[in-house]
Structure formats: structure tokens, C-alpha cells
Design an enzyme around this catalytic site. Structure first.
Site, PDB file in Angstrom:
ATOM      1  N   GLU A 193       0.817  -1.210   0.000  1.00 53.01           N
ATOM      2  CA  GLU A 193       0.000   0.000   0.000  1.00 53.01           C
ATOM      3  C   GLU A 193       0.853   1.264   0.000  1.00 53.01           C
ATOM      4  O   GLU A 193       0.354   2.360  -0.255  1.00 53.01           O
ATOM      5  CB  GLU A 193      -0.940   0.011   1.201  1.00 53.01           C
ATOM      6  N   CYS A 298      17.093  -7.617  -0.434  1.00 49.67           N
ATOM      7  CA  CYS A 298      17.360  -8.856   0.293  1.00 49.67           C
ATOM      8  C   CYS A 298      18.803  -9.327   0.107  1.00 49.67           C
ATOM      9  O   CYS A 298      19.294 -10.120   0.902  1.00 49.67           O
ATOM     10  CB  CYS A 298      16.385  -9.947  -0.130  1.00 49.67           C
TER      11      CYS A 298
END
Length: 304
Positions: A193, A298
Site C-alpha cells: 500500500e 534482500c
């Protein structure tokens, strides 16, 4: 709504019109069916609002899954070559609109333009790879014993939910979308979002490329939408990219329902500088590794 085209000399977020990100269901943008609530989308660069995103709930998920289930027989019934030809068109559209998409990444995520362009290019690399699936997933039949054969088949599983993170608004969703679609599945994306603008635009490009209504959809929102997607009996598989803590929650929730799940979390990666390394280039690479993308990836090398 219109989709503003931007370029490298685009005005700042303070002067650009706000983008409203509604759900993309059955080939159309539409607000939440049961909520008029929106969250602001705020640029981390200067804390200005650059858009707003609707908050969906279980009713919106039900609608999207029903549309996907309705579209699945026709989509999965196409040959993989036919689906790949649509991906070829999408890959071309990604190239044409690469700068516009990169500017949207900058606007909502705050990446510098070089990193934003690279993330769009890496996402499109996966689209290009998916175009080759007809040659890679043909399956095989092996004679495992005298008079006994074993067949290896690749078949679509149905509706796949994809939940993507804030750090790569377009690259991470592309780890799932083009592959799952070309393989014959229908996909429902729940983007972060915090960064819904880029994939909001990508939905229109997939539609323009020829992806039929209901085959690719977006349900915006927060944890409520994610949980509804995982729990929905019409969703056969879930992919997730995000923090390790949430990846574990998603994996546990999906596996308890005997669903296929691919949940990718963060990592603490290590580098070892050997005695014979070239110090100057090694130091530069190490800094780029842990400081690039603001350290929000990551594969960040945070220990030397």
C-alpha cells in the site's frame, strides 16, 4: 482515470497531480466495493502525498477471485505459445514505457533514477524469460524400468495470489506475474500500500498487451486483504516477498491450508575480503552493495 506520462525532466511530486489507485478487477479500475476509505501514498523523498490507494476487504477479494475463476478455463485452455505471444507484446510495452515506469518508481519509492531504471529493466528481464516457457516446460516421458514410463507434466494450478513489497515496486511483482500467467494461471496482485502507483500503470499495459479481463487483477489494501487472499478457498497458491517475519506468517498461514506457497524474506549476507583483493575496487563494491537502494534489498551485504 488518465495515466500521466513522465520523463527524466518531470516536475517534482509537489507539482504533479495525485494518482488514485483503485482496484483492477475484470479489466477495469474500480474502487473498493465496500469501503470508501483511502490511504495516502507519500513520497519518502520530501514527505509529500503523491497519490492515494483504496483499502479493500474480503468482499473485494471474493469479487476478484470469482472473476479469476471465471477467466481461468479460457486462459488455461490456450496453448502456452499463445499465452507467450501476449507476454512478448507486454515485454515490448514495458520497453516502450520504461522511462515512465521508472519515474513512477522514483515518485513513490524514492529511488534515484538510475536504480529505478535498473529495477524496471530487471523486471522486464523476467518477462522476457517467461516468453521462453514454451521451450522450457514441455515436460518429458522417461522409461524408468522395462515397460514402465514416468511422465513429467507442467500444468496451471488456478488462481495465484502475489503479495509484493515496498522496496522494489515493479521488479518483485515480476518475479511472479509473467511466469504464472504464461504457465496458464490467473494472478491477483496485492502490492504494498506504500507503493501502488507503478503496478497500477502496469495493469493497463498487461490489458493493452492482450491479457483478458479477470486473468490479471489487483486488489489493494493492507493485511486484511492479504489474509483474505491467503484464506480464500479459490486461491490455489501464494507468493510473497517482504520481511522475514511476515514471510514466516504468510508461509505458516498458507501451508496450514495445504496451499502452495513461496515466501521470500530478508537476509543478512556476508562478504569476505581476501588478502589479495584489489582494495580500491573491493571497497567501492562493498559500499555499493550495502548502501545501494538505501540498503533495502534482500541481497544487501551488511557484514564484511
Amino acid at each position: 482515470m488518465s495515466h500521466p506520462t513522465t520523463n527524466s525532466s518531470a516536475p517534482s511530486s509537489r507539482t504533479q497531480a495525485l494518482i488514485t489507485c483503485d482496484n483492477f478487477i475484470q479489466g477495469k479500475y474500480q474502487p473498493s466495493s465496500s469501503s470508501n476509505d483511502y490511504l495516502p501514498v507519500v513520497s519518502p523523498v520530501d514527505n509529500t502525498q503523491v497519490g492515494r490507494v483504496c483499502i479493500s476487504n474480503a468482499a473485494d477479494v471474493d469479487m476478484a477471485v470469482a472473476c479469476a475463476q471465471g477467466a481461468f478455463p479460457g486462459w488455461s485452455g490456450l496453448t502456452m505459445k499463445a499465452r507467450a505471444s501476449i507476454m512478448f507484446r507486454f515485454q515490448h510495452l514495458m520497453e516502450i514505457h520504461a522511462e515512465e515506469l521508472a519515474q513512477l518508481v522514483v515518485r513513490e519509492n524514492g529511488k534515484n533514477i538510475a536504480e529505478a531504471r535498473a529495477s524496471v529493466a530487471k523486471g522486464n528481464e523476467t518477462v522476457e524469460w517467461a516468453c521462453g516457457l514454451p521451450q522450457m516446460v514441455q515436460g518429458k516421458i522417461l522409461q524408468v524400468s522395462r515397460g514402465v514410463t514416468c511422465s513429467d507434466l507442467r500444468e496451471p494450478i488456478g488462481v495465484v495470489a502475489s503479495v509484493s513489497p515496498l522496496n522494489f515496486p515493479i521488479m518483485c511483482p515480476m518475479w511472479t506475474i509473467p511466469i504464472a500467467l504464461t504457465a496458464g494461471n490467473c494472478v491477483i496482485l496485492k502490492p504494498s500500500e506504500k507503493v501502488p502507483l507503478t503496478m497500477h500503470r502496469v495493469a493497463a499495459l498487461l490489458h493493452e498487451a492482450g491479457v483478458p479481463p479477470g486473468v490479471f487483477q489487483i486488489v489493494n489494501g493492507t493485511a486484511e486483504a492479504v489474509n483474505a487472499l491467503i484464506d480464500h478457498p479459490g486461491v490455489a497458491g501464494v507468493t510473497f516477498v517482504g520481511s522475514s517475519r511476515v514471510a514466516e506468517l504468510v508461509a505458516n498461514r498458507a501451508t496450514k491450508l495445504n496451499k502452495r506457497v513461496l515466501a521470500m524474506g530478508g537476509a543478512k549476507n556476508h562478504l569476505v575480503a581476501l588478502p589479495d583483493c584489489e582494495v580500491e575496487s573491493a571497497a567501492s563494491d562493498i559500499v555499493a552493495s550495502f548502501a545501494g537502494c538505501a540498503g533495502q534489498r534482500c541481497m544487501v551485504r551488511c557484514r564484511v
